[in-house]
Design a protein around this motif. Structure first.
Motif, mmCIF file in Angstrom:
data_model
loop_
_atom_site.group_PDB
_atom_site.id
_atom_site.type_symbol
_atom_site.label_atom_id
_atom_site.label_comp_id
_atom_site.label_asym_id
_atom_site.label_seq_id
_atom_site.Cartn_x
_atom_site.Cartn_y
_atom_site.Cartn_z
ATOM 1 N N UNK A 12 0.848 -1.278 -0.040
ATOM 2 C CA UNK A 12 -0.052 -0.142 0.146
ATOM 3 C C UNK A 12 1.112 1.296 0.073
ATOM 4 N N UNK A 13 2.063 1.340 0.734
ATOM 5 C CA UNK A 13 2.665 2.479 0.996
ATOM 6 C C UNK A 13 3.444 2.870 -0.278
ATOM 7 N N UNK A 14 3.863 1.635 -0.925
ATOM 8 C CA UNK A 14 4.656 1.935 -2.101
ATOM 9 C C UNK A 14 3.839 2.499 -3.243
ATOM 10 N N UNK A 15 2.698 1.889 -3.335
ATOM 11 C CA UNK A 15 1.758 2.160 -4.403
ATOM 12 C C UNK A 15 1.308 3.745 -4.204
ATOM 13 N N UNK A 16 1.723 4.338 -2.711
ATOM 14 C CA UNK A 16 1.330 5.810 -2.742
ATOM 15 C C UNK A 16 2.336 6.567 -2.715
ATOM 16 N N UNK A 17 3.458 6.223 -3.278
ATOM 17 C CA UNK A 17 4.592 7.079 -3.356
ATOM 18 C C UNK A 17 4.281 8.094 -4.572
ATOM 19 N N UNK A 18 4.400 9.469 -4.069
ATOM 20 C CA UNK A 18 4.040 10.409 -4.994
ATOM 21 C C UNK A 18 5.228 10.672 -6.138
ATOM 22 N N UNK A 19 4.575 10.883 -7.575
ATOM 23 C CA UNK A 19 5.496 10.962 -8.541
ATOM 24 C C UNK A 19 6.661 12.337 -8.147
ATOM 25 N N UNK A 20 7.783 11.942 -8.547
ATOM 26 C CA UNK A 20 8.714 13.034 -8.469
ATOM 27 C C UNK A 20 9.627 12.866 -7.089
ATOM 28 N N UNK A 21 9.343 11.789 -6.373
ATOM 29 C CA UNK A 21 9.853 11.247 -4.988
ATOM 30 C C UNK A 21 10.191 10.183 -5.022
ATOM 31 N N UNK A 22 11.129 9.786 -4.099
ATOM 32 C CA UNK A 22 11.732 8.458 -4.059
ATOM 33 C C UNK A 22 11.502 7.973 -2.636
ATOM 34 N N UNK A 23 11.615 6.885 -2.156
ATOM 35 C CA UNK A 23 11.545 6.268 -0.895
ATOM 36 C C UNK A 23 12.598 5.211 -0.871
ATOM 37 N N UNK A 24 13.131 5.067 0.387
ATOM 38 C CA UNK A 24 14.254 4.132 0.786
ATOM 39 C C UNK A 24 13.363 2.833 1.292
ATOM 40 N N UNK A 25 14.160 1.588 1.143
ATOM 41 C CA UNK A 25 13.646 0.535 1.762
ATOM 42 C C UNK A 25 13.401 0.717 3.077
ATOM 43 N N UNK A 26 14.314 1.123 4.047
ATOM 44 C CA UNK A 26 14.329 1.560 5.451
ATOM 45 C C UNK A 26 12.826 2.409 5.708
ATOM 46 N N UNK A 27 12.876 3.413 5.024
ATOM 47 C CA UNK A 27 11.823 4.409 5.240
ATOM 48 C C UNK A 27 10.402 3.672 4.999
ATOM 49 N N UNK A 28 10.309 3.023 3.915
ATOM 50 C CA UNK A 28 8.969 2.316 3.793
ATOM 51 C C UNK A 28 8.914 1.279 5.159
#
Length: 107
Positions: A12-28
């Motif tokens: 769910x979280x990954x599917x909601x990552x906004x465009x133009x941004x990135x997330x790290x595995x740890x952050x997720x």
DNA sequence: CTCCTGACGTCCC
DNA sequence: CGGGACGCCAGGA
């Protein structure tokens, strides 16, 4: 639903990552509630259908792709650049493009 | 139930 | 700064 599994949360979280941004595995993993489940995050991406998740927006704490294949890393880089992400020597500026989970909403 | 593997992270050298 | 070792969580055999 009873206590969503990490799999569901992460997905769910990954599917909601906004465009133009990135997330790290740890952050997720942190957003999912398990700071130590960074490995599980990668496992989710690999296990889930990559066409339904912005896998290209998920990178490691170094701001780099974690793909063993160089070709795959470049593909991800190109996709992120197309979204406005700027790569510095194949590294992303997490201070600028790291998603802080602002618009994140778990059900 | 036990053992192995994995798109990671952090510490130590 | 680069490389190696240990720890974590979940799933599959």
């Amino acid at each position: 639903m009873t206590i969503p599994t990490l799999f569901q949360k992460i997905h769910k979280i990954i599917s909601q990552i906004p465009k133009g941004k990135v997330a790290t595995y740890g952050h997720i993993a942190v957003l999912a509630g398990n700071p130590r489940a960074a490995r599980t995050v990668g496992w989710v991406l690999n296990s889930s259908k990559s066409d339904e998740l912005p896998w290209h927006r998920v990178i490691n704490a170094q701001g780099r792709s974690s793909f063993p294949d160089r070709n795959k890393r470049m593909l991800q880089q190109s996709m992120l650049e197309a979204e406005g992400i700027i790569f510095n020597n194949e590294k992303v500026d997490l201070d600028i493009f790291l998603w802080n989970g602002n618009n994140l909403h778990l059900s």
